[in-house]
Scaffold this motif. Structure first.
Motif, PDB file in Angstrom:
ATOM      1  N   VAL A   1      90.042  21.096   1.119  1.00 58.33           N
ATOM      2  CA  VAL A   1      88.624  21.442   1.256  1.00 58.33           C
ATOM      3  C   VAL A   1      88.071  20.731   2.482  1.00 58.33           C
ATOM      4  O   VAL A   1      88.266  19.525   2.655  1.00 58.33           O
ATOM      5  CB  VAL A   1      87.821  21.028   0.019  1.00 58.33           C
ATOM      6  CG1 VAL A   1      86.356  21.429   0.174  1.00 58.33           C
ATOM      7  CG2 VAL A   1      88.413  21.641  -1.238  1.00 58.33           C
ATOM      8  N   ARG A   2      87.398  21.491   3.341  1.00 56.30           N
ATOM      9  CA  ARG A   2      86.746  20.914   4.510  1.00 56.30           C
ATOM     10  C   ARG A   2      85.272  21.327   4.517  1.00 56.30           C
ATOM     11  O   ARG A   2      84.969  22.515   4.421  1.00 56.30           O
ATOM     12  CB  ARG A   2      87.419  21.381   5.801  1.00 56.30           C
ATOM     13  CG  ARG A   2      88.828  20.878   5.997  1.00 56.30           C
ATOM     14  CD  ARG A   2      88.838  19.385   6.293  1.00 56.30           C
ATOM     15  NE  ARG A   2      90.190  18.902   6.530  1.00 56.30           N
ATOM     16  CZ  ARG A   2      90.976  18.388   5.590  1.00 56.30           C
ATOM     17  NH1 ARG A   2      90.522  18.304   4.346  1.00 56.30           N
ATOM     18  NH2 ARG A   2      92.181  17.964   5.888  1.00 56.30           N
ATOM     19  N   PRO A   3      84.355  20.377   4.634  1.00 58.05           N
ATOM     20  CA  PRO A   3      82.932  20.715   4.690  1.00 58.05           C
ATOM     21  C   PRO A   3      82.576  21.385   6.008  1.00 58.05           C
ATOM     22  O   PRO A   3      83.130  21.037   7.061  1.00 58.05           O
ATOM     23  CB  PRO A   3      82.245  19.363   4.548  1.00 58.05           C
ATOM     24  CG  PRO A   3      83.237  18.377   5.084  1.00 58.05           C
ATOM     25  CD  PRO A   3      84.592  18.921   4.723  1.00 58.05           C
ATOM     26  N   LEU A   4      81.659  22.346   5.966  1.00 56.80           N
ATOM     27  CA  LEU A   4      81.187  23.012   7.165  1.00 56.80           C
ATOM     28  C   LEU A   4      79.779  22.530   7.503  1.00 56.80           C
ATOM     29  O   LEU A   4      79.615  21.630   8.303  1.00 56.80           O
ATOM     30  CB  LEU A   4      81.235  24.533   6.986  1.00 56.80           C
ATOM     31  CG  LEU A   4      82.639  25.123   6.815  1.00 56.80           C
ATOM     32  CD1 LEU A   4      82.574  26.628   6.576  1.00 56.80           C
ATOM     33  CD2 LEU A   4      83.531  24.800   8.008  1.00 56.80           C
ATOM     34  N   PHE A   5      78.768  23.103   6.869  1.00 56.50           N
ATOM     35  CA  PHE A   5      77.412  22.662   7.178  1.00 56.50           C
ATOM     36  C   PHE A   5      76.473  22.959   6.012  1.00 56.50           C
ATOM     37  O   PHE A   5      76.800  23.722   5.103  1.00 56.50           O
ATOM     38  CB  PHE A   5      76.897  23.313   8.467  1.00 56.50           C
ATOM     39  CG  PHE A   5      76.916  24.827   8.467  1.00 56.50           C
ATOM     40  CD1 PHE A   5      75.827  25.562   8.001  1.00 56.50           C
ATOM     41  CD2 PHE A   5      78.013  25.523   8.957  1.00 56.50           C
ATOM     42  CE1 PHE A   5      75.838  26.947   8.018  1.00 56.50           C
ATOM     43  CE2 PHE A   5      78.028  26.911   8.980  1.00 56.50           C
ATOM     44  CZ  PHE A   5      76.940  27.632   8.509  1.00 56.50           C
ATOM     45  N   ALA A   6      75.305  22.335   6.059  1.00 60.37           N
ATOM     46  CA  ALA A   6      74.261  22.531   5.059  1.00 60.37           C
ATOM     47  C   ALA A   6      73.039  23.133   5.730  1.00 60.37           C
ATOM     48  O   ALA A   6      72.813  22.948   6.928  1.00 60.37           O
ATOM     49  CB  ALA A   6      73.900  21.200   4.401  1.00 60.37           C
ATOM     50  N   PHE A   7      72.248  23.866   4.956  1.00 59.60           N
ATOM     51  CA  PHE A   7      71.080  24.530   5.508  1.00 59.60           C
ATOM     52  C   PHE A   7      70.044  24.733   4.408  1.00 59.60           C
ATOM     53  O   PHE A   7      70.357  24.687   3.220  1.00 59.60           O
ATOM     54  CB  PHE A   7      71.454  25.888   6.118  1.00 59.60           C
ATOM     55  CG  PHE A   7      72.229  26.778   5.195  1.00 59.60           C
ATOM     56  CD1 PHE A   7      71.588  27.701   4.389  1.00 59.60           C
ATOM     57  CD2 PHE A   7      73.610  26.685   5.112  1.00 59.60           C
ATOM     58  CE1 PHE A   7      72.290  28.517   3.525  1.00 59.60           C
ATOM     59  CE2 PHE A   7      74.337  27.499   4.251  1.00 59.60           C
ATOM     60  CZ  PHE A   7      73.674  28.421   3.458  1.00 59.60           C
ATOM     61  N   GLU A   8      68.808  24.966   4.817  1.00 58.00           N
ATOM     62  CA  GLU A   8      67.734  25.171   3.851  1.00 58.00           C
ATOM     63  C   GLU A   8      67.609  26.642   3.477  1.00 58.00           C
ATOM     64  O   GLU A   8      67.620  27.515   4.342  1.00 58.00           O
ATOM     65  CB  GLU A   8      66.395  24.679   4.398  1.00 58.00           C
ATOM     66  CG  GLU A   8      65.264  24.781   3.376  1.00 58.00           C
ATOM     67  CD  GLU A   8      63.913  24.351   3.899  1.00 58.00           C
ATOM     68  OE1 GLU A   8      62.956  24.334   3.098  1.00 58.00           O
ATOM     69  OE2 GLU A   8      63.819  24.041   5.105  1.00 58.00           O
ATOM     70  N   MET A   9      67.479  26.903   2.184  1.00 63.90           N
ATOM     71  CA  MET A   9      67.115  28.215   1.681  1.00 63.90           C
ATOM     72  C   MET A   9      65.600  28.242   1.502  1.00 63.90           C
ATOM     73  O   MET A   9      65.024  27.306   0.931  1.00 63.90           O
ATOM     74  CB  MET A   9      67.783  28.480   0.337  1.00 63.90           C
ATOM     75  CG  MET A   9      69.301  28.518   0.385  1.00 63.90           C
ATOM     76  SD  MET A   9      69.942  30.041   1.102  1.00 63.90           S
ATOM     77  CE  MET A   9      69.543  31.218  -0.200  1.00 63.90           C
ATOM     78  N   VAL A  10      64.953  29.281   2.000  1.00 66.26           N
ATOM     79  CA  VAL A  10      63.497  29.368   1.892  1.00 66.26           C
ATOM     80  C   VAL A  10      63.105  30.625   1.126  1.00 66.26           C
ATOM     81  O   VAL A  10      63.838  31.619   1.101  1.00 66.26           O
ATOM     82  CB  VAL A  10      62.818  29.376   3.278  1.00 66.26           C
ATOM     83  CG1 VAL A  10      63.048  28.057   3.990  1.00 66.26           C
ATOM     84  CG2 VAL A  10      63.310  30.545   4.130  1.00 66.26           C
ATOM     85  N   ALA A  11      61.954  30.554   0.499  1.00 67.24           N
ATOM     86  CA  ALA A  11      61.393  31.723  -0.172  1.00 67.24           C
ATOM     87  C   ALA A  11      60.698  32.593   0.860  1.00 67.24           C
ATOM     88  O   ALA A  11      59.941  32.096   1.700  1.00 67.24           O
ATOM     89  CB  ALA A  11      60.399  31.287  -1.248  1.00 67.24           C
ATOM     90  N   LEU A  12      60.942  33.898   0.793  1.00 69.77           N
ATOM     91  CA  LEU A  12      60.341  34.855   1.717  1.00 69.77           C
ATOM     92  C   LEU A  12      59.332  35.715   0.961  1.00 69.77           C
ATOM     93  O   LEU A  12      59.636  36.244  -0.116  1.00 69.77           O
ATOM     94  CB  LEU A  12      61.421  35.723   2.339  1.00 69.77           C
ATOM     95  CG  LEU A  12      62.474  34.938   3.135  1.00 69.77           C
ATOM     96  CD1 LEU A  12      63.628  35.839   3.530  1.00 69.77           C
ATOM     97  CD2 LEU A  12      61.856  34.300   4.356  1.00 69.77           C
ATOM     98  N   LEU A  13      58.148  35.844   1.537  1.00 68.86           N
ATOM     99  CA  LEU A  13      57.062  36.580   0.899  1.00 68.86           C
ATOM    100  C   LEU A  13      56.382  37.481   1.916  1.00 68.86           C
ATOM    101  O   LEU A  13      56.451  37.238   3.128  1.00 68.86           O
ATOM    102  CB  LEU A  13      56.032  35.614   0.310  1.00 68.86           C
ATOM    103  CG  LEU A  13      56.546  34.508  -0.614  1.00 68.86           C
ATOM    104  CD1 LEU A  13      56.584  33.183   0.147  1.00 68.86           C
ATOM    105  CD2 LEU A  13      55.679  34.353  -1.839  1.00 68.86           C
TER     106      LEU A  13
ATOM    107  N   LEU B   1      78.133  25.025   2.755  1.00 67.61           N
ATOM    108  CA  LEU B   1      79.306  25.868   2.925  1.00 67.61           C
ATOM    109  C   LEU B   1      80.541  25.010   3.163  1.00 67.61           C
ATOM    110  O   LEU B   1      80.470  23.976   3.850  1.00 67.61           O
ATOM    111  CB  LEU B   1      79.118  26.836   4.097  1.00 67.61           C
ATOM    112  CG  LEU B   1      78.109  27.964   3.899  1.00 67.61           C
ATOM    113  CD1 LEU B   1      77.979  28.790   5.167  1.00 67.61           C
ATOM    114  CD2 LEU B   1      78.498  28.847   2.719  1.00 67.61           C
ATOM    115  N   TYR B   2      81.666  25.463   2.602  1.00 68.22           N
ATOM    116  CA  TYR B   2      82.936  24.751   2.722  1.00 68.22           C
ATOM    117  C   TYR B   2      84.037  25.738   3.086  1.00 68.22           C
ATOM    118  O   TYR B   2      83.975  26.918   2.738  1.00 68.22           O
ATOM    119  CB  TYR B   2      83.306  24.074   1.399  1.00 68.22           C
ATOM    120  CG  TYR B   2      82.284  23.098   0.897  1.00 68.22           C
ATOM    121  CD1 TYR B   2      82.398  21.739   1.168  1.00 68.22           C
ATOM    122  CD2 TYR B   2      81.193  23.526   0.141  1.00 68.22           C
ATOM    123  CE1 TYR B   2      81.446  20.825   0.697  1.00 68.22           C
ATOM    124  CE2 TYR B   2      80.245  22.626  -0.319  1.00 68.22           C
ATOM    125  CZ  TYR B   2      80.378  21.285  -0.038  1.00 68.22           C
ATOM    126  OH  TYR B   2      79.437  20.394  -0.498  1.00 68.22           O
TER     127      TYR B   2
END
Length: 313
Positions: free
Chosen positions: A168-180, A278-279
């Motif tokens: 397993v290799r880590p890739l990156f993290a990101f924010e999930m946002v609510a869309l309206l 993501l990994y």
């Protein structure tokens, strides 16, 4: 102080140029900011002056810094090519890399990374396993894929034998946002809680509930259940949101262009924000590990420089 200029010094300068700040360069190189600053100070002491203007954003390189960057742009590709040649000799030539993905938005950044990989490893047959995969790790065990990109990795969920059989290799993290929609009453709030979704229709890709971070991390723990409307395309999700048919939760980097144009509006999910990760995963006994590791490195470098608001893991 080091008496010679090292490859890592050249990589530091390139990272600083490509990311535009000491903080992001340190993250790209997997160094602490203090360690990177110390390295820069040693270089500046060696060459008798600053390499870039400290107060400029992005950094404005001095003549000395520019000359070292010119050297880096010539030398680093040759070093990396030699390392790949050595790996090819050790791995006995060509191989294949079949990639399985579980996230619809992965293709936005995956294709550019694959283009770079093809240039560096032309003898490796590169392909994407057709279609969206609900269980990409299962394809590894079935030998139908060589590498899987997954959005959730919890080793405690794996049996001992399964965990031992995977790298397993880590890739990156990101924010999930609510869309309206731009007229949505929930825009009056600074952020959305689980309860704010209770009377909303959630517009999503056609994936199981367990693969949606909003449901898995926020709604289900709060006991909130929502109706879903599904569609395959990101642009279709945004059109439905813009027309007031429901709300959605997507990566900030994937929708930033639409937000900048004012097509839809966004709010953070919970006061702390909702983070996704993501990994890259592949069989521990896989051949061709060097090109697998290089693919991960390419993904991390290209996404960190090109995608807004992501963090390397």
């Amino acid at each position: 102080m080091s008496s010679i200029l090292e490859v890592r010094h050249l990589r530091t300068l390139v990272a600083l140029r490509d990311t535009g700040s000491l903080v992001r360069a340190a993250q790209l190189l997997n160094l602490t900011q203090s360690a990177l600053s110390h390295q820069v100070k040693l270089l500046e002491a060696r060459y008798g002056g600053p390499l870039f203007e400290r107060k400029s954003v992005p950094p404005l390189f001095t003549g000395t810094g520019q000359r070292l960057l010119e050297l880096a742009d010539r030398v680093l590709p040759q070093v990396e090519e030699a390392e790949r040649d050595v790996a090819r000799l050790r791995e006995s030539g060509a191989g294949q890399l079949r990639i399985a993905v579980e996230c619809h938005t992965c293709f936005d950044w995956l294709m550019p990374a694959m283009d770079i990989f093809r240039q560096r490893w032309p003898e490796v047959e590169l392909d994407i396993v057709s279609g969206f995969q609900a269980d990409p790790v299962g394809l590894l065990h079935q030998n139908r894929a060589d590498l899987a990109i997954v959005s959730e990795w919890n080793p405690e969920d794996e049996t001992g034998s399964s965990l031992a059989s995977l790298t397993v290799r880590p890739l990156f993290a990101f924010e999930m946002v609510a869309l309206l929609s731009n007229q949505h009453p929930l825009l009056a709030r600074s952020h959305l809680s689980a309860e704010d979704f209770a009377d909303q229709t959630l517009i999503t890709y056609p994936v199981p509930d367990d693969m949606l971070d909003l449901i898995r991390q926020v709604l289900r723990p709060a006991g909130v259940s929502v109706p879903r409307r599904i569609t395959e395309l990101t642009v279709a999700i945004l059109q439905l949101v813009a027309s007031g048919r429901g709300v959605a939760a997507l990566p900030l980097w994937a929708v930033k262009h639409y937000l900048d144009r004012g097509y839809v509006s966004q709010r953070s999910i919970t006061a702390q924000g909702l983070t996704s990760r993501l990994y890259a995963v592949w069989p521990a006994q896989a051949t061709g590990r060097n090109h697998l590791e290089d693919f991960v490195r390419i993904v991390r470098e290209t996404t960190f420089v090109s995608l807004p608001d992501i963090e390397l893991l």
